[in-house]
Design a protein around this motif. Structure first.
Motif, PDB file in Angstrom:
ATOM      1  N   THR A  23      83.345  -1.029  38.997  1.00 61.60           N
ATOM      2  CA  THR A  23      82.981  -0.364  37.750  1.00 61.60           C
ATOM      3  C   THR A  23      84.098   0.590  37.356  1.00 61.60           C
ATOM      4  OG1 THR A  23      80.662  -0.470  38.394  1.00 61.60           O
ATOM      5  CG2 THR A  23      81.213   1.057  36.649  1.00 61.60           C
ATOM      6  N   TYR A  24      84.379   0.653  36.059  1.00 64.75           N
ATOM      7  CA  TYR A  24      85.374   1.595  35.554  1.00 64.75           C
ATOM      8  C   TYR A  24      84.867   2.212  34.264  1.00 64.75           C
ATOM      9  CZ  TYR A  24      86.810  -2.107  32.303  1.00 64.75           C
ATOM     10  OH  TYR A  24      86.828  -3.068  31.337  1.00 64.75           O
ATOM     11  N   THR A  25      85.446   3.341  33.899  1.00 63.62           N
ATOM     12  CA  THR A  25      85.047   4.068  32.702  1.00 63.62           C
ATOM     13  C   THR A  25      86.135   3.942  31.650  1.00 63.62           C
ATOM     14  OG1 THR A  25      83.857   5.631  34.082  1.00 63.62           O
ATOM     15  CG2 THR A  25      84.294   6.304  31.837  1.00 63.62           C
ATOM     16  N   LYS A  26      85.702   3.641  30.419  1.00 59.78           N
ATOM     17  CA  LYS A  26      86.637   3.477  29.310  1.00 59.78           C
ATOM     18  C   LYS A  26      86.197   4.390  28.174  1.00 59.78           C
ATOM     19  CE  LYS A  26      88.556  -0.038  26.289  1.00 59.78           C
ATOM     20  NZ  LYS A  26      88.516  -1.433  25.872  1.00 59.78           N
ATOM     21  N   LYS A  27      87.152   5.081  27.589  1.00 61.96           N
ATOM     22  CA  LYS A  27      86.862   5.972  26.464  1.00 61.96           C
ATOM     23  C   LYS A  27      86.923   5.145  25.177  1.00 61.96           C
ATOM     24  CE  LYS A  27      88.151  10.467  26.891  1.00 61.96           C
ATOM     25  NZ  LYS A  27      87.161  11.424  26.680  1.00 61.96           N
ATOM     26  N   GLU A  28      85.824   5.163  24.406  1.00 60.33           N
ATOM     27  CA  GLU A  28      85.763   4.402  23.160  1.00 60.33           C
ATOM     28  C   GLU A  28      85.483   5.337  21.988  1.00 60.33           C
ATOM     29  OE1 GLU A  28      82.879   1.289  23.463  1.00 60.33           O
ATOM     30  OE2 GLU A  28      84.031   0.203  24.965  1.00 60.33           O
ATOM     31  N   ASP A  41      82.447   8.114  26.709  1.00 61.04           N
ATOM     32  CA  ASP A  41      82.830   7.348  27.885  1.00 61.04           C
ATOM     33  C   ASP A  41      81.818   6.229  28.095  1.00 61.04           C
ATOM     34  OD1 ASP A  41      84.975   8.994  28.348  1.00 61.04           O
ATOM     35  OD2 ASP A  41      83.936  10.256  29.804  1.00 61.04           O
ATOM     36  N   LYS A  42      82.300   5.010  28.128  1.00 64.05           N
ATOM     37  CA  LYS A  42      81.447   3.845  28.365  1.00 64.05           C
ATOM     38  C   LYS A  42      81.782   3.287  29.734  1.00 64.05           C
ATOM     39  CE  LYS A  42      79.671   3.368  24.164  1.00 64.05           C
ATOM     40  NZ  LYS A  42      78.418   2.917  23.698  1.00 64.05           N
ATOM     41  N   GLU A  43      80.762   3.000  30.491  1.00 63.84           N
ATOM     42  CA  GLU A  43      80.964   2.443  31.825  1.00 63.84           C
ATOM     43  C   GLU A  43      80.947   0.915  31.740  1.00 63.84           C
ATOM     44  OE1 GLU A  43      78.167   2.813  35.421  1.00 63.84           O
ATOM     45  OE2 GLU A  43      79.422   4.619  35.444  1.00 63.84           O
ATOM     46  N   LYS A  44      81.998   0.309  32.221  1.00 61.30           N
ATOM     47  CA  LYS A  44      82.132  -1.151  32.207  1.00 61.30           C
ATOM     48  C   LYS A  44      82.054  -1.664  33.637  1.00 61.30           C
ATOM     49  CE  LYS A  44      83.421  -1.302  27.806  1.00 61.30           C
ATOM     50  NZ  LYS A  44      82.897  -2.094  26.747  1.00 61.30           N
ATOM     51  N   THR A  45      81.462  -2.819  33.823  1.00 55.63           N
ATOM     52  CA  THR A  45      81.321  -3.413  35.142  1.00 55.63           C
ATOM     53  C   THR A  45      81.932  -4.806  35.151  1.00 55.63           C
ATOM     54  OG1 THR A  45      79.256  -2.209  35.456  1.00 55.63           O
ATOM     55  CG2 THR A  45      79.663  -4.038  36.932  1.00 55.63           C
TER      56      THR A  45
END
Length: 71
Positions: A23-28, A41-45
Protein backbone atom coordinates in the motif's frame (compact mmCIF):
# COMPACT_ATOMS: atom_id res chain seq x y z
CA UNK A 1 23.94 -17.35 -16.97
CA UNK A 2 20.75 -19.41 -16.94
CA UNK A 3 21.49 -20.72 -13.45
CA UNK A 4 21.81 -17.19 -12.00
CA UNK A 5 18.63 -16.10 -13.80
CA UNK A 6 16.81 -19.10 -12.35
CA UNK A 7 18.07 -18.24 -8.86
CA UNK A 8 16.85 -14.65 -9.24
CA UNK A 9 13.41 -15.94 -10.28
CA UNK A 10 13.31 -18.29 -7.28
CA UNK A 11 14.10 -15.41 -4.91
CA UNK A 12 11.52 -13.12 -6.54
CA UNK A 13 8.93 -15.91 -6.42
CA UNK A 14 9.56 -16.47 -2.70
CA UNK A 15 9.18 -12.73 -2.04
CA UNK A 16 5.93 -12.66 -4.02
CA UNK A 17 4.61 -15.57 -1.97
CA UNK A 18 5.47 -13.89 1.34
CA UNK A 19 4.26 -10.38 0.47
CA UNK A 20 1.08 -10.49 -1.61
CA UNK A 21 0.86 -6.73 -2.07
CA UNK A 22 1.70 -3.31 -0.76
CA UNK A 23 0.00 0.00 0.00
CA UNK A 24 1.19 3.52 -0.76
CA UNK A 25 -0.18 7.02 -0.29
CA UNK A 26 -0.66 9.42 -3.18
CA UNK A 27 -1.56 13.10 -2.93
CA UNK A 28 -4.41 13.99 -5.31
CA UNK A 29 -5.86 17.39 -6.14
CA UNK A 30 -9.55 17.61 -5.33
CA UNK A 31 -10.14 21.31 -6.09
CA UNK A 32 -7.93 23.54 -8.22
CA UNK A 33 -9.67 26.91 -8.53
CA UNK A 34 -7.04 29.54 -9.18
CA UNK A 35 -5.17 30.36 -5.98
CA UNK A 36 -7.27 27.88 -3.97
CA UNK A 37 -6.07 24.30 -4.10
CA UNK A 38 -7.36 21.44 -2.02
CA UNK A 39 -5.63 18.10 -2.02
CA UNK A 40 -6.13 14.89 -0.12
CA UNK A 41 -4.04 11.84 0.59
CA UNK A 42 -5.48 8.77 -1.11
CA UNK A 43 -4.33 5.32 -0.13
CA UNK A 44 -3.67 3.02 -3.08
CA UNK A 45 -3.19 -0.74 -2.85
CA UNK A 46 -1.33 -3.01 -5.27
CA UNK A 47 -2.10 -6.72 -4.87
CA UNK A 48 -1.19 -9.84 -6.81
CA UNK A 49 -2.56 -13.34 -6.40
CA UNK A 50 -0.47 -15.76 -4.32
CA UNK A 51 -0.21 -18.24 -7.19
CA UNK A 52 1.79 -15.65 -9.16
CA UNK A 53 4.66 -16.09 -6.73
CA UNK A 54 4.36 -19.86 -7.03
CA UNK A 55 4.50 -19.70 -10.82
CA UNK A 56 7.61 -17.47 -10.77
CA UNK A 57 9.28 -19.69 -8.16
CA UNK A 58 8.50 -22.84 -10.16
CA UNK A 59 9.78 -21.28 -13.39
CA UNK A 60 13.03 -20.31 -11.66
CA UNK A 61 13.44 -23.83 -10.25
CA UNK A 62 12.87 -25.38 -13.70
CA UNK A 63 15.44 -23.04 -15.27
CA UNK A 64 17.97 -23.81 -12.53
CA UNK A 65 17.58 -27.59 -12.81
CA UNK A 66 17.54 -27.61 -16.62
CA UNK A 67 20.74 -25.54 -16.74
CA UNK A 68 22.36 -27.95 -14.25
CA UNK A 69 21.60 -30.92 -16.57
CA UNK A 70 23.09 -29.11 -19.59
CA UNK A 71 26.34 -28.27 -17.76
Amino acid sequence: MNKSFGLILVIIGAVLLIWTGFTYTKKEKIIDAGPIQVSADKEKTVNWPPYAGGVVLLAGAIIMFSSRKNS
